[in-house]
Every structure is written in C-alpha cells, then in structure tokens.
Write an enzyme that holds these catalytic residues in place. Structure first.
Site, short mmCIF file in Angstrom:
data_model
loop_
_atom_site.label_atom_id
_atom_site.label_comp_id
_atom_site.label_asym_id
_atom_site.label_seq_id
_atom_site.Cartn_x
_atom_site.Cartn_y
_atom_site.Cartn_z
N ILE A 12 0.80 -0.83 0.08
CA ILE A 12 0.34 -0.19 0.44
C ILE A 12 0.76 1.88 0.05
O ILE A 12 0.29 1.90 -0.66
CB ILE A 12 -0.93 -0.09 1.05
CG1 ILE A 12 -1.77 -1.20 1.18
CG2 ILE A 12 -2.08 0.79 1.45
CD1 ILE A 12 -2.91 -1.53 2.08
N ASN A 32 11.95 0.41 7.12
CA ASN A 32 13.69 -0.86 7.16
C ASN A 32 13.62 -1.60 6.50
O ASN A 32 14.74 -2.67 6.31
CB ASN A 32 13.57 -0.92 8.02
CG ASN A 32 11.85 -1.98 8.88
OD1 ASN A 32 11.32 -2.47 7.69
ND2 ASN A 32 12.18 -1.93 10.06
N GLY A 36 9.45 -4.73 3.13
CA GLY A 36 9.08 -3.30 1.42
C GLY A 36 9.83 -3.99 0.49
O GLY A 36 11.37 -4.32 0.69
N PHE A 72 2.27 3.41 7.29
CA PHE A 72 2.09 2.10 6.81
C PHE A 72 2.67 0.76 7.46
O PHE A 72 1.95 -0.54 6.59
CB PHE A 72 1.45 1.81 5.13
CG PHE A 72 0.97 2.85 4.87
CD1 PHE A 72 -0.27 2.96 4.34
CD2 PHE A 72 1.91 4.15 3.98
CE1 PHE A 72 -1.21 3.97 3.45
CE2 PHE A 72 0.67 5.27 2.88
CZ PHE A 72 -0.19 4.50 2.76
N TYR A 140 -4.09 -8.39 16.18
CA TYR A 140 -3.48 -7.51 15.12
C TYR A 140 -4.37 -6.00 15.26
O TYR A 140 -3.81 -5.25 15.51
CB TYR A 140 -3.69 -8.35 13.94
CG TYR A 140 -3.74 -7.41 12.96
CD1 TYR A 140 -2.49 -6.44 12.52
CD2 TYR A 140 -4.51 -7.46 12.18
CE1 TYR A 140 -3.14 -5.60 11.22
CE2 TYR A 140 -5.03 -5.92 11.00
CZ TYR A 140 -3.86 -5.60 10.39
OH TYR A 140 -4.12 -4.41 9.62
#
Ligand code: UDP
Length: 327
Positions: A12, A32, A36, A72, A140
């Site tokens: 996202i 980090n 990603g 995000f 979560y």
C-alpha cells in the site's frame, strides 16, 4: 506537501508514494525494508530506518521539513499476531508511539494511519458503519485500535490532526498496473489464487465452507488499491479543517472466496485446483463496509468497484512479474 511515508516500500505504501508524487507532493519513504521492496519505490527519496529509532525519526522529520506523515509500516498477519503478540505490540503500537512522540517533538501535526476492519472484530450488523462497536478479536486488530485511541487522545490534547482509515481488503495493482502485491510469505487471497492459476502453487485452499453465507465461504469487501490511496489524499486535505477523521474504506460490495476464485479463473483462463480445508481461526463470516462516512467527510468515491476489473490489474501485474519484485 512534504510527506513522510512510513512503510513506503510495502504494497500500500509504494502505491501511495507513487500517487503522492503523481499529484505533485514530495514523498519521502521511511522503511526498514524488512518486508518492503526497494524496487517498488524506484527513484524516490528513501530513508532506511526503523520506527523504533527515535533519534533518526526526529532527524528525518527536521532534515526533510516534513509536513505530514502517512503510516503503513505494520505487521499484518492475524494468525501470527495471535502466536506472537509481543512482536505485534512492539512494532504496531510501541513503534507508532515513538513516531507520534517524534511528531510532537518536531511539531508535525498531520497524521494518516492505516487502520483496519479488524478493529470491529465480529460485527453485529452488516454493512459495518464506523459507530459499530470496536471489539477486536486478535492482537493485530487490538494494536490498530490502540493506535487509534492514542491518536485520539493526542488530538484531544490539541497536538495532532489525524485520520484513521479502516481498510477492508486492499487489492489489485496500481500506478498504471506497475505496483502489485508481493508479500513474503503471501497470505492474501487474490495473489494466492493468482499464483495457483499461474502454476506457482499446487492449489488454493478455501478456509472453511460452512459459513452462514450464500455459498458457505467467507465474504469480504475487496477495494482497489488506487481507490484506497486516493482516500488518503482527500484525508490529507481534510486535515486542514478537521482534527479527527475515522472512516471505513471499502467497496460496499461483498464477494465470497469461491467468487474470487471464479473471477481469477475467468480473467486468467486457467484451471485452478481447489482444496477445502478447516476454517481459519478468527475469520468472521462477512465483512463488508458502509463507506458513507468517507463519501460524506472526504468526498471519496470508488472509481473501480468491479471485482473482475480489479483482478485483471492484479493478474496483469503477476504475469508481468512472475517472481514478484527483484528484491
Ligand atoms: N482465504 C482462503 N484461502 C487462503 C487465503 C485466504 O480461503 O489461502 C480466505 C480467508 O479465510 C478470508 C478471505 O479469503 O475469508 C480473505 O482473506 P485475506 O487473508 O486475503 O484477507 P483478510 O480478510 O483476512 O484480511
């Protein structure tokens, strides 16, 4: 506007970063790179760092004269959050506390937070509106709700304008089909079904066929990534006038797991082997949104509501990138 995009190399986040740049903003990615992909942000400015590093955050906010933050960077696996709650509380809650602290220190006031439909737990009524009770049923969802509450109190104290956007099922590929979904390990339905269609997986497992839905499988609200990201731009603008925004972002349409599989079959023209398995713990039968609040408060409108069209964008991305991102 100079916007720090935390987790900007993720699915996202990278779509948001691209959209910000297209719309004339200056995104600076903070990531980090644990999940990603560097190649998903192309030539955008990148600070490699962890949200637990308070000094780096303060320096980054000052150095780039950041005016707003979109956040995000979080762990997203419900099952893992049940098995490893401390990991989730540390990354999703404590690191965000650090970020808000750095914002307070440097006077950055605008914050857009990726929240989730998981804050509602098992909803009592469908479609889900924002005033439905928030009763998360896993760590979560609980960590996301805790961040919302932290933002609320910071906002009440006059130190923060924030939007908590409660995502339903983000999917599809954005930025002209160039930025797709590549989680490792993959756990999301649409990319998994596509991988099965591509022969990269033996089958797709349906988690539960005895739910009280029209075909026995879970129903979810699938929203195209570009529609989702566009709501963030609208929220950013709205934060000039509003101190607190909490909105669902969904398509207001439900599709069952079987319908998603059928759609991937149709789009890909491939056969897909289905294996029916046990229910996944903690999966509510139906999660579909009312997005009326986002329409009213942000002026948001879903532009790509059709599941087949959404799946086409995902199928094309996976076909163009059969091994996902190179890094
Ligand atoms: N699902 C499934 N098989 C899979 C992955 C997911 O049947 O291999 C189901 C899952 O139980 C849920 C829906 O697909 O009902 C969407 O799951 P996903 O993990 O993509 O998103 P969630 O709704 O959990 O955020």
């Amino acid at each position: 506007m100079k916007v720090l995009v935390c987790g900007g190399a993720g699915y996202i986040g990278s779509n948001m970063t691209a959209m910000l740049a297209r719309e004339g903003h200056e995104p600076i990615v903070f990531d980090n790179l644990s999940k990603g992909h560097k190649s998903a942000i192309a030539d955008k400015e990148l600070v490699i760092g962890d949200l637990s590093d308070y000094n780096l955050l303060v320096n980054t906010l000052e150095k780039y004269k950041i005016e707003a933050i979109m956040h995000f960077a979080a762990f997203i696996e419900v099952g893992e959050s049940v098995a490893e709650p401390i990991k989730y509380y540390r990354n999703n809650l404590c690191a965000t506390h650090n970020l808000l602290h750095a914002m307070e220190t440097t006077g950055v006031r605008k914050f857009i937070f990726s929240s989730t439909a998981a804050v509602y737990g098992i909803p009592e009524t469908i479609p889900i509106t924002e005033d439905s009770p928030t009763k998360p049923i896993n760590p979560y969802g609980q960590t996301k709700l805790a961040v919302e509450e932290m933002c609320h109190h910071q906002s009440e104290a006059g130190k923060l304008n924030f939007a908590a956007l409660r995502y339903f099922n983000a999917c599809g590929a954005g930025n002209n089909g160039t930025l797709g979904e590549d989680h490792r390990p993959e756990s999301h339905l649409i990319p998994l079904v596509i991988q099965a269609a591509m022969g990269k997986r033996e089958d797709i497992k349906i988690f539960g066929t005895n739910y009280p839905t029209h075909d026995g499988t879970c129903v979810r609200d699938y929203i195209h990534i570009e529609d989702l990201c566009r709501a963030h731009l609208l929220a950013l603008k709205q934060l000039d006038n509003q101190r607190e925004i909490r909105c669902n972002l969904g398509n207001e349409r439900g599709h069952s797991v079987r319908e998603v599989i059928e759609t991937v079959k149709k789009v890909s023209g491939k056969e897909i082997k289905i294996t029916e398995t046990e229910n996944r713990p903690g999966d509510p039968p139906v999660l579909t949104a009312s997005a009326q609040k986002a329409k009213d408060e942000l002026g948001w409108k879903v532009e790509r509501p059709d599941l087949e069209e959404i799946v086409e964008t995902a199928w094309k991305w996976h076909s163009d990138n059969p091994n996902g991102y190179p890094d």
